[in-house]
Design a protein around this motif. Structure first.
Motif, PDB file in Angstrom:
ATOM      1  N   ALA A 258     -14.103  25.965  44.670  1.00 20.57           N
ATOM      2  CA  ALA A 258     -13.503  26.852  43.672  1.00 20.57           C
ATOM      3  C   ALA A 258     -14.572  27.718  43.021  1.00 20.57           C
ATOM      4  O   ALA A 258     -14.379  28.931  42.816  1.00 20.57           O
ATOM      5  CB  ALA A 258     -12.767  26.027  42.619  1.00 20.57           C
ATOM      6  N   ALA A 259     -15.701  27.110  42.710  1.00 18.41           N
ATOM      7  CA  ALA A 259     -16.791  27.864  42.095  1.00 18.41           C
ATOM      8  C   ALA A 259     -17.327  28.941  43.029  1.00 18.41           C
ATOM      9  O   ALA A 259     -17.746  30.014  42.592  1.00 18.41           O
ATOM     10  CB  ALA A 259     -17.910  26.915  41.684  1.00 18.41           C
ATOM     11  N   SER A 260     -17.291  28.653  44.343  1.00 17.34           N
ATOM     12  CA  SER A 260     -17.777  29.632  45.316  1.00 17.34           C
ATOM     13  C   SER A 260     -16.974  30.929  45.246  1.00 17.34           C
ATOM     14  O   SER A 260     -17.537  32.024  45.208  1.00 17.34           O
ATOM     15  CB  SER A 260     -17.702  29.046  46.720  1.00 17.34           C
ATOM     16  N   SER A 261     -15.654  30.805  45.235  1.00 19.32           N
ATOM     17  CA  SER A 261     -14.814  32.000  45.172  1.00 19.32           C
ATOM     18  C   SER A 261     -15.049  32.774  43.891  1.00 19.32           C
ATOM     19  O   SER A 261     -15.074  34.009  43.888  1.00 19.32           O
ATOM     20  CB  SER A 261     -13.343  31.605  45.276  1.00 19.32           C
ATOM     21  N   LEU A 262     -15.218  32.058  42.796  1.00 18.64           N
ATOM     22  CA  LEU A 262     -15.406  32.724  41.501  1.00 18.64           C
ATOM     23  C   LEU A 262     -16.812  33.303  41.364  1.00 18.64           C
ATOM     24  O   LEU A 262     -16.988  34.419  40.851  1.00 18.64           O
ATOM     25  CB  LEU A 262     -15.119  31.737  40.374  1.00 18.64           C
ATOM     26  N   ALA A 263     -17.813  32.560  41.834  1.00 22.16           N
ATOM     27  CA  ALA A 263     -19.187  33.047  41.701  1.00 22.16           C
ATOM     28  C   ALA A 263     -19.419  34.291  42.543  1.00 22.16           C
ATOM     29  O   ALA A 263     -20.192  35.180  42.164  1.00 22.16           O
ATOM     30  CB  ALA A 263     -20.166  31.948  42.110  1.00 22.16           C
ATOM     31  N   THR A 264     -18.757  34.368  43.702  1.00 20.66           N
ATOM     32  CA  THR A 264     -18.883  35.561  44.545  1.00 20.66           C
ATOM     33  C   THR A 264     -18.461  36.809  43.781  1.00 20.66           C
ATOM     34  O   THR A 264     -18.991  37.905  43.998  1.00 20.66           O
ATOM     35  CB  THR A 264     -18.033  35.400  45.818  1.00 20.66           C
ATOM     36  N   ARG A 265     -17.513  36.639  42.870  1.00 20.71           N
ATOM     37  CA  ARG A 265     -17.052  37.751  42.033  1.00 20.71           C
ATOM     38  C   ARG A 265     -17.776  37.820  40.694  1.00 20.71           C
ATOM     39  O   ARG A 265     -17.376  38.550  39.800  1.00 20.71           O
ATOM     40  CB  ARG A 265     -15.542  37.614  41.795  1.00 20.71           C
ATOM     41  N   PRO A 284     -29.041  22.626  46.445  1.00 20.50           N
ATOM     42  CA  PRO A 284     -28.991  23.946  47.093  1.00 20.50           C
ATOM     43  C   PRO A 284     -27.634  24.632  46.959  1.00 20.50           C
ATOM     44  O   PRO A 284     -27.564  25.860  46.922  1.00 20.50           O
ATOM     45  CB  PRO A 284     -29.321  23.642  48.550  1.00 20.50           C
ATOM     46  N   GLN A 285     -26.537  23.874  46.898  1.00 23.01           N
ATOM     47  CA  GLN A 285     -25.222  24.506  46.786  1.00 23.01           C
ATOM     48  C   GLN A 285     -25.075  25.248  45.469  1.00 23.01           C
ATOM     49  O   GLN A 285     -24.633  26.397  45.430  1.00 23.01           O
ATOM     50  CB  GLN A 285     -24.120  23.454  46.921  1.00 23.01           C
ATOM     51  N   ALA A 286     -25.428  24.593  44.376  1.00 25.07           N
ATOM     52  CA  ALA A 286     -25.315  25.238  43.070  1.00 25.07           C
ATOM     53  C   ALA A 286     -26.254  26.440  42.976  1.00 25.07           C
ATOM     54  O   ALA A 286     -25.886  27.499  42.431  1.00 25.07           O
ATOM     55  CB  ALA A 286     -25.615  24.234  41.956  1.00 25.07           C
ATOM     56  N   LEU A 287     -27.470  26.291  43.510  1.00 24.01           N
ATOM     57  CA  LEU A 287     -28.415  27.413  43.482  1.00 24.01           C
ATOM     58  C   LEU A 287     -27.875  28.588  44.280  1.00 24.01           C
ATOM     59  O   LEU A 287     -27.992  29.748  43.869  1.00 24.01           O
ATOM     60  CB  LEU A 287     -29.766  26.957  44.034  1.00 24.01           C
TER      61      LEU A 287
END
Length: 574
Positions: A258-265, A284-287
């Motif tokens: 979920a964070a991936s989709s939001l962080a991309t934006r 590494p994922q969070a970074l």
């Protein structure tokens, strides 16, 4: 049997598998086509000293030629059905060379045997993926119902490549996505590429469904992050998932998705959680996610890795990769500073290359200066090697000349390693005018086949990666080298030129390759036989048969038989 490649020789002590004849009806273009199959099992590799060359009293096998082009395509289809890895590679290349008729023959066959031969279905979808079109949609929809996850994944990928024109496949994709990995990854990605509000809604429905497969939910969220625009309600749904799963170890991957989709934006809603809940030095994922959002905390960690004198190469290279997410005005000064402090060659080259790809015009000029400089800066030879790596990575044709000049200077100085790196870089830059000089240097290498390091092996290994324009320009010079126009070739160069001919040349190389069928080295003989099976020219088959009667070790003779089985299929039937 007419149209087959059936072997007619008998009684050989060491014989490849006998060919079989199989007639298949292809519903291509509304007409039936008769196809025959014959294949020869792959000859295992063996050291030449264990299997000495011997003569044979058994005649070489003969294979009947297809009467029509439809029969030839059908035979190639049957080889794909057999699914021997080496044979399918050759058959696929010939089907691709056949153009639209070859593609339609593959599509027509897979429609009829989608479930009975899933290995063939995988090959078929791989081939269709090279030129996707809306007419493939019904077939791909059928593929989504396969029992084989790999077929489902390829069918979904095909629908994604078709894009919005595959809108009718949405319900089928949604169903496949809920089946879990690997189907969910490709099906969710395909739905995102449909780009419609309906596809977005289906992805959201999977993402928020607590009863759905966890992997499917995560892939749906990741796919949503690839869509150019999202409705406000979709963003709200993703935020809600992130809030519910934040801080719960068992839901970590769902939260990350979920964070991936939001962080991309660059959505600020999830950034505090990523900063506060994760150790960016170790996670590494969070970074990665914070880097996508251009977050200051991520940037500080990246800079710290690049500045740390004792940081290992892998973590520095990861930092450079993440720096690419930041805008040029942010990353250029960081790269400039890093270049001054980095000592590791690979990391230094990666930093320079990233700087060049950022649009910093002076990078190529700086690399050319380093190549020309005797001192080459404070780091001496290291800088020259780095310059070859950077210019090769940037792949600008205009840099080929500077790299060739550097190779000449390195040869004069006895620096063989730098010479090889410069030649590889010049080949990757791909200036067609550099083809002949590079081939001449390649031809001058007298190293044996099994040399641990050689110019010929290095250039031969990188040749398939060179730009197409370079390979086309090199092809006639490869033929000239095989003819001996650049002098007698060493064993290593000879082998690499035969392999290069297979990657770039056609029948024009056949006469020169035919002379190698009785070479002292088994590797050269086998490479020559393999080439002639695909590019026989007018006399290739006769040369293969003549070589059969000479002294050959049993593995080379098996390769000759194998190549003879391909000769009837190598060219379209008039």
């Amino acid at each position: 049997m007419t149209g087959s490649r059936r072997a007619s020789s008998r009684g050989a002590a060491e014989r490849p598998s006998r060919v079989r004849v199989l007639v298949v009806s292809l519903a291509a273009g509304g007409a039936a086509a008769v196809a025959a199959l014959a294949f020869v099992s792959r000859a295992p590799s063996a050291p030449p000293d264990r299997f000495p060359a011997e003569e044979t009293a058994d005649p070489p096998p003969r294979f009947e030629r297809p009467r029509t082009e439809a029969e030839r395509l059908g035979a190639l289809i049957q080889i794909l059905l057999a699914s021997d890895p080496d044979d399918t590679e050759r058959a696929r290349s010939l089907l691709l060379a056949a153009g639209e008729p070859g593609r339609e023959a593959v599509a027509a066959t897979v429609r009829h045997i989608l479930e009975s031969n899933t290995a063939f279905a995988q090959h078929a979808f791989d081939l269709l993926l090279l030129s996707p079109r809306p007419s493939d949609v019904p077939l791909a929809i059928a593929g989504l119902s396969s029992r084989d996850p790999d077929v489902v994944s390829r069918a979904a990928a095909l629908l994604g490549r078709v894009g919005p024109s595959a809108a009718e496949a949405l319900p089928n994709l949604a169903s496949a996505a809920r089946q879990g990995y690997p189907m969910s990854e490709h099906a969710c990605g395909a739905m995102a590429k449909l780009g419609s509000p309906e596809a977005e809604a289906e992805l959201v429905a999977i993402a928020v469904d607590a009863a759905a497969d966890a992997g499917a939910r995560q892939q749906a969220m990741v796919a949503l992050g690839t869509m150019p625009r999202l409705a406000d309600r979709t963003v709200a749904a993703l935020r809600a998932v992130a809030d519910v799963t934040r801080g719960t170890p068992e839901s970590r991957q769902t939260y990350i998705a979920a964070a991936s989709s939001l962080a991309t934006r660059k959505d600020p809603h999830v950034l505090p959680g990523l900063r506060e809940d994760f150790d960016l030095r170790r996670d590494p994922q969070a970074l990665n996610l914070l880097s996508r959002a251009n977050d200051e905390a991520a940037l500080r960690e990246i800079v710290a890795r690049l500045d740390a004198k004792l940081e290992d190469t892998k973590r520095r290279l990861e930092a450079l990769f993440l720096l690419e997410f930041f805008p040029p005005d942010v990353r250029i000064p960081i790269l400039r500073r890093a270049i001054e402090s980095i000592d590791d060659e690979d990391t230094l080259a990666a930093a320079w290359e990233l700087l060049g790809k950022t649009g910093s015009e002076e990078v190529a000029g700086e690399m050319r200066r380093l190549l020309r400089s005797e001192a080459a800066g404070a780091r001496g030879p290291q800088d020259r090697k780095v310059a070859t790596l950077v210019l090769g990575g940037l792949r600008k044709p205009e840099d080929s000349r500077a790299l060739l000049d550097a190779a000449e200077r390195a040869a004069a100085a006895g620096d063989e390693e730098l010479r090889m790196f410069a030649l590889r870089g010049a080949m990757l830059c791909g200036d067609p005018a550099a083809a002949e000089p590079i081939v001449r240097v390649w031809a001058a290498d007298a190293s044996p086949v099994d040399a641990p390091i050689s110019v010929a092996a290095n250039l031969g290994s990188i040749f398939p990666e060179a730009p197409p324009a370079f390979r086309r320009a090199a092809a006639p010079h490869v033929v000239r080298a095989l003819r001996g126009e650049f002098g007698a070739l060493g064993e290593g160069a000879l082998l690499q030129f035969v392999l290069a001919a297979a990657a770039a040349c056609g029948e024009e190389a056949s006469p020169a390759v035919q002379t190698l069928l009785r070479h002292d080295r088994r590797e050269v003989r086998e490479a020559a036989a393999r080439f002639l099976g695909m590019q026989p020219g007018p006399d290739g088959e006769a040369s293969l048969r003549a070589a059969w009667w000479g002294k050959q070790d049993r593995y080379t003779r098996a390769e000759i038989a194998r190549s003879l089985s391909w000769v009837p299929l190598a060219k379209p039937v008039p």
